[in-house]
Design a protein around this motif. Structure first.
Motif, short mmCIF file in Angstrom:
data_model
loop_
_atom_site.label_atom_id
_atom_site.label_comp_id
_atom_site.label_asym_id
_atom_site.label_seq_id
_atom_site.Cartn_x
_atom_site.Cartn_y
_atom_site.Cartn_z
N ASN A 219 -32.07 23.61 -16.46
CA ASN A 219 -32.74 24.26 -17.58
C ASN A 219 -33.93 25.09 -17.12
N TRP A 220 -34.28 26.06 -17.96
CA TRP A 220 -35.41 26.94 -17.66
C TRP A 220 -35.89 27.57 -18.96
N MET A 221 -37.09 28.15 -18.91
CA MET A 221 -37.68 28.82 -20.05
C MET A 221 -37.92 30.29 -19.71
N GLN A 222 -37.45 31.18 -20.57
CA GLN A 222 -37.66 32.62 -20.36
C GLN A 222 -38.00 33.27 -21.69
N ASN A 223 -39.14 33.95 -21.73
CA ASN A 223 -39.59 34.65 -22.94
C ASN A 223 -39.63 33.73 -24.16
N GLY A 224 -40.04 32.48 -23.93
CA GLY A 224 -40.17 31.54 -25.03
C GLY A 224 -38.88 30.87 -25.46
N ILE A 225 -37.77 31.20 -24.81
CA ILE A 225 -36.47 30.61 -25.15
C ILE A 225 -36.08 29.60 -24.07
N ASN A 226 -35.68 28.41 -24.51
CA ASN A 226 -35.27 27.36 -23.58
C ASN A 226 -33.75 27.40 -23.39
N TYR A 227 -33.31 27.58 -22.16
CA TYR A 227 -31.89 27.59 -21.81
C TYR A 227 -31.57 26.32 -21.04
N SER A 228 -30.40 25.73 -21.32
CA SER A 228 -30.04 24.50 -20.64
C SER A 228 -28.53 24.39 -20.44
N ALA A 245 -27.49 30.75 -13.89
CA ALA A 245 -28.79 30.91 -14.53
C ALA A 245 -29.42 32.24 -14.11
N GLN A 246 -29.32 32.57 -12.84
CA GLN A 246 -29.87 33.82 -12.35
C GLN A 246 -29.20 35.02 -13.01
N GLN A 247 -27.89 34.90 -13.30
CA GLN A 247 -27.19 36.00 -13.98
C GLN A 247 -27.74 36.20 -15.40
N ILE A 248 -28.01 35.09 -16.09
CA ILE A 248 -28.58 35.19 -17.44
C ILE A 248 -29.98 35.80 -17.35
#
Length: 252
Positions: A219-228, A245-248
């Protein structure tokens, strides 16, 4: 970078959390769909483990009153999207605009998207926060993985999480463990208690039989959105998950 052993991070899951996982299972709608019953069982199993993963991100330490102690996730087996939505569609439906990938470079392709309602509870079981997340399923042959996207993150990230990689300045957090899914009325044996204490298994409740699954989460956080990302008994490697994840992250 060395992997962090998440099994040892949760040696004693509290009864309050186990009850929340059971409640999550019981609240799932009993719907008759075109899918085979076995697919429904797999979906339910995934939802139980998602709830478990969410609570792990929060951690099992009792926070002060009003702080999130556990998280439950509720959803339907009926897809919200059967084709890849546009960012505009997602923004209209979920009020946030995540980065979307239809097909990853390693061959995993979007098959369906679901609405998941999440609720954060304090240690007394009181609801203190609610969010709605978007849950994508990707497949490659017979293999499946889940990508959850949420506007913000319920609770606090555990201080014991380890950064496995960094992409464009964004930290990626990975953990894996062996999950033992048991019936709601299951009583832990002496050996079970030893396995839980040693970190061999993390126990969750709600299945109609005992099942052991290997879980991976990134999981990671980008621009306030949490992806998991969540995988259950998948052959995908952690390095592949990092590349996905890097592609996203690099998607415009």
């Amino acid at each position: 970078m060395n992997n962090y052993n998440w099994n040892n991070a949760f040696p004693d899951t509290p009864e309050s959390f186990k009850n929340k996982v059971s409640a999550t299972l019981n609240s799932l709608p009993d719907q008759k769909e075109n899918d085979e019953m076995e697919n429904r069982k797999i979906s339910i199993k995934k939802k139980i483990i998602i709830a478990l993963v969410a609570a792990m991100v929060v951690g099992t330490t009792a926070f002060a009153t009003g702080k999130i102690f556990s998280i439950t996730s509720h959803g339907s087996n009926i897809p919200t999207y059967t084709t890849m939505p546009t960012v505009e569609q997602v923004k209209d439906d979920f009020k946030f605009a995540p980065k979307l990938v239809k097909e990853f470079d390693n061959g995993y392709t979007f098959t369906s998207g679901y609405t998941v309602n999440n609720e954060g509870n304090d240690e007394k079981g009181n609801s203190v926060a609610k969010t709605k997340s978007l849950d994508f399923t990707y497949t490659k042959g017979k293999d499946k993985l889940n990508l959850s996207m949420e506007n913000g993150m319920l609770g606090e990230r555990s201080k014991k999480e380890t950064v496995i990689a960094t992409s464009n300045g964004i930290d990626l957090y990975y953990h894996s463990y062996a999950n033992k899914l048991v019936p709601a009325d299951y009583k832990l044996t002496g050996q079970d208690k030893q396995d839980e204490s040693s970190g061999k298994y993390v126990f969750s409740y709600g299945s109609d039989k005992v099942e052991i699954s290997q879980i991976q989460c990134l999981n990671w956080m980008q621009n306030g959105i949490n992806y998991s990302f969540l995988t259950i008994d998948s052959n995908i490697s952690k390095d592949e998950l990092v590349k996905m994840a890097q592609q996203i992250i690099s998607t415009k």
